[in-house]
Design a protein around this motif. Sequence first.
Motif, PDB file in Angstrom:
ATOM      1  N   ALA A  29     -14.688  19.148  12.270  1.00 57.52           N
ATOM      2  CA  ALA A  29     -15.101  18.931  10.346  1.00 57.52           C
ATOM      3  C   ALA A  29     -14.780  19.817   9.586  1.00 57.52           C
ATOM      4  N   ALA A  30     -14.359  21.298  10.091  1.00 57.22           N
ATOM      5  CA  ALA A  30     -14.158  22.471   8.623  1.00 57.22           C
ATOM      6  C   ALA A  30     -13.009  22.071   8.271  1.00 57.22           C
ATOM      7  N   GLU A  31     -12.734  21.372   9.429  1.00 62.27           N
ATOM      8  CA  GLU A  31     -10.856  21.184   8.191  1.00 62.27           C
ATOM      9  C   GLU A  31     -10.885  19.766   6.858  1.00 62.27           C
ATOM     10  N   SER A  32     -11.715  18.977   7.538  1.00 58.22           N
ATOM     11  CA  SER A  32     -12.115  18.176   6.042  1.00 58.22           C
ATOM     12  C   SER A  32     -13.313  17.918   5.289  1.00 58.22           C
ATOM     13  N   MET A  33     -14.242  18.892   5.148  1.00 57.34           N
ATOM     14  CA  MET A  33     -15.604  19.289   5.029  1.00 57.34           C
ATOM     15  C   MET A  33     -15.632  20.755   4.912  1.00 57.34           C
ATOM     16  N   ARG A  34     -16.700  20.934   3.709  1.00 57.84           N
ATOM     17  CA  ARG A  34     -16.793  21.969   2.532  1.00 57.84           C
ATOM     18  C   ARG A  34     -18.467  22.710   2.972  1.00 57.84           C
ATOM     19  N   ASN A  35     -18.874  23.759   2.342  1.00 63.85           N
ATOM     20  CA  ASN A  35     -19.939  23.911   3.220  1.00 63.85           C
ATOM     21  C   ASN A  35     -20.747  23.856   4.058  1.00 63.85           C
ATOM     22  N   LEU A  36     -20.357  23.565   5.916  1.00 63.31           N
ATOM     23  CA  LEU A  36     -21.152  23.640   6.754  1.00 63.31           C
ATOM     24  C   LEU A  36     -21.987  24.988   7.512  1.00 63.31           C
ATOM     25  N   GLU A  37     -23.121  24.592   7.050  1.00 64.75           N
ATOM     26  CA  GLU A  37     -23.775  25.506   6.920  1.00 64.75           C
ATOM     27  C   GLU A  37     -25.020  25.770   8.637  1.00 64.75           C
ATOM     28  N   TRP A  38     -24.928  24.133   9.002  1.00 65.39           N
ATOM     29  CA  TRP A  38     -26.104  24.449   9.952  1.00 65.39           C
ATOM     30  C   TRP A  38     -25.613  22.889  11.291  1.00 65.39           C
ATOM     31  N   LEU A  39     -26.220  23.616  13.154  1.00 69.28           N
ATOM     32  CA  LEU A  39     -25.615  22.740  13.318  1.00 69.28           C
ATOM     33  C   LEU A  39     -26.857  22.386  14.809  1.00 69.28           C
ATOM     34  N   GLU A  40     -27.151  21.001  15.380  1.00 66.93           N
ATOM     35  CA  GLU A  40     -28.272  21.263  16.206  1.00 66.93           C
ATOM     36  C   GLU A  40     -27.365  20.161  17.324  1.00 66.93           C
ATOM     37  N   VAL A  41     -27.589  20.199  18.392  1.00 64.19           N
ATOM     38  CA  VAL A  41     -27.485  19.409  19.342  1.00 64.19           C
ATOM     39  C   VAL A  41     -28.411  18.726  20.049  1.00 64.19           C
ATOM     40  N   VAL A  42     -27.877  17.712  19.573  1.00 65.12           N
ATOM     41  CA  VAL A  42     -28.915  16.354  19.570  1.00 65.12           C
ATOM     42  C   VAL A  42     -28.979  15.912  21.323  1.00 65.12           C
ATOM     43  N   GLU A  43     -27.593  15.987  21.981  1.00 66.01           N
ATOM     44  CA  GLU A  43     -27.199  15.281  23.494  1.00 66.01           C
ATOM     45  C   GLU A  43     -26.055  16.010  24.218  1.00 66.01           C
ATOM     46  N   GLN A  44     -26.698  16.009  25.542  1.00 66.70           N
ATOM     47  CA  GLN A  44     -25.683  16.613  25.944  1.00 66.70           C
ATOM     48  C   GLN A  44     -25.340  15.534  27.422  1.00 66.70           C
ATOM     49  N   ARG A  45     -24.284  15.272  27.808  1.00 72.55           N
ATOM     50  CA  ARG A  45     -23.881  14.476  29.124  1.00 72.55           C
ATOM     51  C   ARG A  45     -22.764  14.739  29.449  1.00 72.55           C
ATOM     52  N   GLY A  46     -22.582  14.408  30.662  1.00 72.54           N
ATOM     53  CA  GLY A  46     -20.990  15.089  30.952  1.00 72.54           C
ATOM     54  C   GLY A  46     -20.523  13.625  31.933  1.00 72.54           C
ATOM     55  N   LEU A  62     -24.292  18.050  12.391  1.00 75.21           N
ATOM     56  CA  LEU A  62     -24.138  18.684  11.514  1.00 75.21           C
ATOM     57  C   LEU A  62     -24.445  18.839   9.987  1.00 75.21           C
ATOM     58  N   TRP A  63     -24.911  20.484   9.063  1.00 73.32           N
ATOM     59  CA  TRP A  63     -25.535  19.803   7.875  1.00 73.32           C
ATOM     60  C   TRP A  63     -24.912  20.705   6.737  1.00 73.32           C
ATOM     61  N   PHE A  64     -24.208  20.296   5.933  1.00 74.99           N
ATOM     62  CA  PHE A  64     -23.990  20.794   4.830  1.00 74.99           C
ATOM     63  C   PHE A  64     -24.037  20.925   3.451  1.00 74.99           C
ATOM     64  N   LYS A  65     -24.107  21.767   3.009  1.00 74.80           N
ATOM     65  CA  LYS A  65     -24.509  21.933   1.187  1.00 74.80           C
ATOM     66  C   LYS A  65     -24.382  21.282  -0.003  1.00 74.80           C
ATOM     67  N   LEU A  66     -24.868  20.225  -0.187  1.00 73.89           N
ATOM     68  CA  LEU A  66     -23.858  19.459  -1.631  1.00 73.89           C
ATOM     69  C   LEU A  66     -23.811  20.010  -2.707  1.00 73.89           C
ATOM     70  N   GLU A  67     -22.634  19.952  -3.499  1.00 71.35           N
ATOM     71  CA  GLU A  67     -22.590  20.933  -3.774  1.00 71.35           C
ATOM     72  C   GLU A  67     -23.002  20.685  -5.871  1.00 71.35           C
ATOM     73  N   ASP A  68     -23.598  21.952  -6.401  1.00 68.94           N
ATOM     74  CA  ASP A  68     -24.489  21.435  -7.878  1.00 68.94           C
ATOM     75  C   ASP A  68     -22.870  21.552  -9.526  1.00 68.94           C
ATOM     76  N   ASN A  69     -23.412  20.081  -9.711  1.00 71.67           N
ATOM     77  CA  ASN A  69     -22.713  19.246 -10.088  1.00 71.67           C
ATOM     78  C   ASN A  69     -22.312  20.066 -11.690  1.00 71.67           C
ATOM     79  N   GLU A  70     -23.261  21.522 -11.635  1.00 70.12           N
ATOM     80  CA  GLU A  70     -22.734  23.125 -12.899  1.00 70.12           C
ATOM     81  C   GLU A  70     -20.954  22.684 -12.982  1.00 70.12           C
ATOM     82  N   SER A  71     -21.086  23.210 -14.246  1.00 74.60           N
ATOM     83  CA  SER A  71     -19.748  22.989 -14.456  1.00 74.60           C
ATOM     84  C   SER A  71     -19.310  24.433 -14.755  1.00 74.60           C
TER      85      SER A  71
END
Length: 71
Positions: A29-46, A62-71
């Motif tokens: 996910a970090a290869e194509s997304m910025r500002n990743l900050e949180w994760l939650e494991v919702v399910e595990q299976r095998g 996975l949660w990422f913070k939205l960037e501000d629109n301020e220049s």
Amino acid sequence: MSGVYKSIEMVGTSAQSFEDATRGAVKRAAESMRNLEWLEVVEQRGYIKGNEVGEYQVKLKLWFKLEDNES
């Protein structure tokens, strides 16, 4: 840490462990997304193959913070 966050769901897989599946999904996910900050494991299976665990799978939010629109 104020701000607005957006979440996505992903599924990670690994032949080694749940932890490895989680780390792999976050790394990918970090290869194509910025500002990743949180994760939650919702399910595990095998997947069972030949009476043994053949694959570990985790569903993550996975949660990422939205960037501000301020220049």
